[in-house]
Write an enzyme that holds these catalytic residues in place. Structure first.
Site, PDB file in Angstrom:
ATOM      1  N   SER A  16      38.034 -74.136  21.343  1.00 20.29           N
ATOM      2  CA  SER A  16      37.063 -75.170  21.711  1.00 20.29           C
ATOM      3  C   SER A  16      37.697 -76.472  22.218  1.00 20.29           C
ATOM      4  CB  SER A  16      36.140 -75.470  20.525  1.00 20.29           C
ATOM      5  OG  SER A  16      35.396 -74.311  20.217  1.00 20.29           O
ATOM      6  N   THR A  61      32.290 -75.023  11.887  1.00 17.57           N
ATOM      7  CA  THR A  61      32.481 -73.582  11.987  1.00 17.57           C
ATOM      8  C   THR A  61      32.788 -72.991  10.618  1.00 17.57           C
ATOM      9  OG1 THR A  61      33.604 -71.865  13.259  1.00 17.57           O
ATOM     10  CG2 THR A  61      34.947 -73.762  12.659  1.00 17.57           C
ATOM     11  N   LYS A  65      29.218 -73.818   7.882  1.00 15.03           N
ATOM     12  CA  LYS A  65      27.975 -74.041   8.629  1.00 15.03           C
ATOM     13  C   LYS A  65      26.750 -74.138   7.728  1.00 15.03           C
ATOM     14  CE  LYS A  65      29.228 -71.508  12.848  1.00 15.03           C
ATOM     15  NZ  LYS A  65      28.776 -70.432  13.735  1.00 15.03           N
ATOM     16  N   ASN A  86      25.861 -75.868  13.423  1.00 13.14           N
ATOM     17  CA  ASN A  86      27.170 -75.768  14.086  1.00 13.14           C
ATOM     18  C   ASN A  86      27.482 -77.001  14.928  1.00 13.14           C
ATOM     19  OD1 ASN A  86      25.723 -75.400  16.486  1.00 13.14           O
ATOM     20  ND2 ASN A  86      27.114 -73.818  17.245  1.00 13.14           N
ATOM     21  N   ASP A 101      24.085 -71.709  18.495  1.00  8.60           N
ATOM     22  CA  ASP A 101      24.534 -70.303  18.572  1.00  8.60           C
ATOM     23  C   ASP A 101      23.502 -69.380  19.234  1.00  8.60           C
ATOM     24  OD1 ASP A 101      27.064 -70.639  17.567  1.00  8.60           O
ATOM     25  OD2 ASP A 101      26.520 -70.142  15.499  1.00  8.60           O
ATOM     26  N   ARG A 149      27.578 -55.834   4.802  1.00  3.15           N
ATOM     27  CA  ARG A 149      28.543 -55.335   3.811  1.00  3.15           C
ATOM     28  C   ARG A 149      28.009 -55.695   2.422  1.00  3.15           C
ATOM     29  NH1 ARG A 149      34.544 -57.780   3.833  1.00  3.15           N
ATOM     30  NH2 ARG A 149      33.362 -59.682   3.403  1.00  3.15           N
ATOM     31  N   THR A 150      27.418 -56.880   2.315  1.00  4.22           N
ATOM     32  CA  THR A 150      26.697 -57.270   1.105  1.00  4.22           C
ATOM     33  C   THR A 150      25.218 -57.119   1.442  1.00  4.22           C
ATOM     34  OG1 THR A 150      28.422 -58.902   0.717  1.00  4.22           O
ATOM     35  CG2 THR A 150      26.415 -59.127  -0.591  1.00  4.22           C
ATOM     36  N   GLU A 152      22.464 -57.489  -0.075  1.00  5.03           N
ATOM     37  CA  GLU A 152      21.517 -58.547  -0.462  1.00  5.03           C
ATOM     38  C   GLU A 152      21.461 -59.635   0.618  1.00  5.03           C
ATOM     39  OE1 GLU A 152      24.002 -57.483  -2.393  1.00  5.03           O
ATOM     40  OE2 GLU A 152      22.869 -56.318  -3.882  1.00  5.03           O
ATOM     41  N   GLY A 239      32.726 -62.193  23.335  1.00  5.52           N
ATOM     42  CA  GLY A 239      32.522 -63.373  22.482  1.00  5.52           C
ATOM     43  C   GLY A 239      32.867 -64.686  23.175  1.00  5.52           C
TER      44      GLY A 239
HETATM   45  P1  NAP Z   1      29.827 -65.584   8.134  1.00  6.14           P
HETATM   46  O1  NAP Z   1      28.648 -66.442   7.859  1.00  6.14           O
HETATM   47  O2  NAP Z   1      31.053 -65.719   7.284  1.00  6.14           O
HETATM   48  O3  NAP Z   1      29.323 -64.052   8.115  1.00  6.14           O
HETATM   49  C1  NAP Z   1      30.199 -63.001   8.358  1.00  6.14           C
HETATM   50  C2  NAP Z   1      29.488 -61.672   8.127  1.00  6.14           C
HETATM   51  O4  NAP Z   1      30.441 -60.632   8.400  1.00  6.14           O
HETATM   52  C3  NAP Z   1      29.011 -61.458   6.700  1.00  6.14           C
HETATM   53  O5  NAP Z   1      27.860 -60.655   6.702  1.00  6.14           O
HETATM   54  C4  NAP Z   1      30.199 -60.712   6.080  1.00  6.14           C
HETATM   55  O6  NAP Z   1      29.835 -59.895   4.991  1.00  6.14           O
HETATM   56  C5  NAP Z   1      30.587 -59.806   7.234  1.00  6.14           C
HETATM   57  N1  NAP Z   1      31.973 -59.361   7.115  1.00  6.14           N
HETATM   58  C6  NAP Z   1      33.082 -60.123   6.987  1.00  6.14           C
HETATM   59  N2  NAP Z   1      34.176 -59.339   6.936  1.00  6.14           N
HETATM   60  C7  NAP Z   1      33.732 -58.047   7.001  1.00  6.14           C
HETATM   61  C8  NAP Z   1      34.383 -56.784   6.965  1.00  6.14           C
HETATM   62  N3  NAP Z   1      35.714 -56.681   6.852  1.00  6.14           N
HETATM   63  N4  NAP Z   1      33.615 -55.675   7.037  1.00  6.14           N
HETATM   64  C9  NAP Z   1      32.273 -55.771   7.150  1.00  6.14           C
HETATM   65  N5  NAP Z   1      31.598 -56.937   7.187  1.00  6.14           N
HETATM   66  C10 NAP Z   1      32.326 -58.069   7.107  1.00  6.14           C
HETATM   67  O7  NAP Z   1      30.355 -65.814   9.630  1.00  6.14           O
HETATM   68  P2  NAP Z   1      29.501 -66.158  10.935  1.00  6.14           P
HETATM   69  O8  NAP Z   1      29.487 -67.619  11.152  1.00  6.14           O
HETATM   70  O9  NAP Z   1      28.233 -65.422  10.865  1.00  6.14           O
HETATM   71  O10 NAP Z   1      30.464 -65.552  12.078  1.00  6.14           O
HETATM   72  C11 NAP Z   1      30.601 -64.150  12.227  1.00  6.14           C
HETATM   73  C12 NAP Z   1      31.493 -63.843  13.447  1.00  6.14           C
HETATM   74  O11 NAP Z   1      30.871 -64.351  14.616  1.00  6.14           O
HETATM   75  C13 NAP Z   1      32.861 -64.517  13.383  1.00  6.14           C
HETATM   76  O12 NAP Z   1      33.816 -63.657  13.939  1.00  6.14           O
HETATM   77  C14 NAP Z   1      32.708 -65.742  14.267  1.00  6.14           C
HETATM   78  O13 NAP Z   1      33.938 -66.139  14.860  1.00  6.14           O
HETATM   79  C15 NAP Z   1      31.776 -65.178  15.320  1.00  6.14           C
HETATM   80  N6  NAP Z   1      31.010 -66.226  16.011  1.00  6.14           N
HETATM   81  C16 NAP Z   1      31.190 -66.334  17.345  1.00  6.14           C
HETATM   82  C17 NAP Z   1      30.503 -67.283  18.048  1.00  6.14           C
HETATM   83  C18 NAP Z   1      30.724 -67.385  19.512  1.00  6.14           C
HETATM   84  O14 NAP Z   1      30.313 -68.390  20.101  1.00  6.14           O
HETATM   85  N7  NAP Z   1      31.329 -66.392  20.145  1.00  6.14           N
HETATM   86  C19 NAP Z   1      29.605 -68.140  17.397  1.00  6.14           C
HETATM   87  C20 NAP Z   1      29.433 -67.989  16.031  1.00  6.14           C
HETATM   88  C21 NAP Z   1      30.154 -67.030  15.336  1.00  6.14           C
HETATM   89  P3  NAP Z   1      29.766 -60.468   3.484  1.00  6.14           P
HETATM   90  O15 NAP Z   1      28.467 -61.189   3.404  1.00  6.14           O
HETATM   91  O16 NAP Z   1      29.856 -59.264   2.652  1.00  6.14           O
HETATM   92  O17 NAP Z   1      30.963 -61.390   3.341  1.00  6.14           O
END
Ligand code: NAP
Length: 272
Positions: A16, A61, A65, A86, A101, A149-150, A152, A239
């Site tokens: 960014s 981030t 968030k 964000n 987002d 993965r979770t 709930e 992405g």
């Molecule tokens: P988050 O709130 O931490 O959520 C991540 C999700 O992924 C949760 O459901 C988590 O499960 C699951 N997860 C994590 N590791 C895993 C694994 N090894 N196997 C299966 N599930 C897994 O993160 P977020 O903000 O939603 O972001 C998610 C992804 O989107 C990240 O890679 C982030 O960089 C990307 N993103 C990209 C943009 C973009 O502009 N391109 C914008 C926002 C986000 P649990 O609940 O079990 O932990």
């Protein structure tokens, strides 16, 4: 000079700063975008420092968030619907939380040539803030399965969706998702792929669905994006495209002027 901070942990490798600083320079704006690696314990004090007169605002981030939504003085409807902030804009001494987002996802799909996703079955991997933004967008006419993965967390996401949406959403376990053999479209909203792993490893889906959006925003193509491009029948949203468009919207919220999109695109490590 005014500052914009990226608040997260870790943030050192974020793409960014290059985009926003190129945009500030292009428009001759005296602002600087810098990263702040902040732990959970430091988040409250860091947001307090955003109230200073030399700060325009911030991006927030992973992993802050959702906490940021509770800490800002005011939040947009969009941020409240998504359940996460964000982007923060400082107005006087007040901090206004927003979320770009969903718009980033929408415009990323559009610029990937995926104009119409409707009446399809979509599998969303992940149930965090990014997944929530995508599901809100996809619930315009699609049937969405949210794999957590979770479990709930996926169930909470589905239960919190506004009732006026025209599609349906249902939570599925990670194991159920792995056993599915067919979906029309797939969204990876987990960090899987960040370190060179294929997000669909261990999944039965074959062939790849006709539309794939991989949210993971990294300098190299993720294995899933690479495989999808090779498959040729797949329309792909990388992405980096979502990153570009959510950044452009944040830029506009801080500065009040249209973002120089092509300048920001050129500051990315590869062409998208
Ligand atoms: P988050 O709130 O931490 O959520 C991540 C999700 O992924 C949760 O459901 C988590 O499960 C699951 N997860 C994590 N590791 C895993 C694994 N090894 N196997 C299966 N599930 C897994 O993160 P977020 O903000 O939603 O972001 C998610 C992804 O989107 C990240 O890679 C982030 O960089 C990307 N993103 C990209 C943009 C973009 O502009 N391109 C914008 C926002 C986000 P649990 O609940 O079990 O932990």
């Amino acid at each position: 000079m005014s500052q914009v901070w990226l608040i997260g942990h870790p943030v050192a490798h974020s793409l960014s700063p290059a985009m926003h600083n190129a945009a500030f320079d292009k428009l001759g704006l005296p602002h600087r975008y810098t990263v702040r690696d902040v732990t959970d314990a430091q988040l409250g004090a860091t947001l307090e420092r955003l109230r200073r007169a030399d700060v325009l605002g911030a991006n927030v981030t992973i992993p802050h968030k959702e906490a940021a939504l509770r800490l800002v003085d005011e939040a947009s409807d969009e941020a409240r619907r998504i359940g996460a902030v964000n982007t923060i804009v400082r107005r006087g001494e007040r901090l206004i939380g927003d979320n770009t987002d969903r718009i980033g996802f929408h415009r990323g799909l559009e610029s990937a040539g995926i104009l119409e996703i409707s009446n399809v079955d979509v599998l969303v991997l992940g149930a965090g803030g990014a997944a929530r933004a995508c599901v809100l967008e996809l619930l315009r006419g699609n049937d969405v399965l949210v794999a957590g993965r979770t479990i709930e967390r996926a169930e909470r996401l589905v239960a919190s969706m506004p009732s006026e949406k025209t599609g349906t959403a249902r939570a599925v376990t990670w194991d159920q998702a792995r056993q599915m053999t067919w979906v029309d479209a797939l969204v990876n909203a987990t960090p899987l792929g960040m370190h060179g792993e294929d997000a669909l490893q261990g999944f039965a889906i074959e062939p790849l669905p006709g539309m794939i959006a991989d949210l993971v925003p990294i300098a190299e193509e993720t294995p899933l994006v690479r495989r999808a491009r090779e498959a040729q029948h797949v329309r792909v949203m990388d992405g980096l495209l979502m990153l570009l468009h959510q950044a452009a919207r944040s830029f506009e919220l801080w500065t009040g002027v249209p973002a120089p999109l092509e300048v920001m695109r050129a500051a990315l490590p590869r062409r998208v």
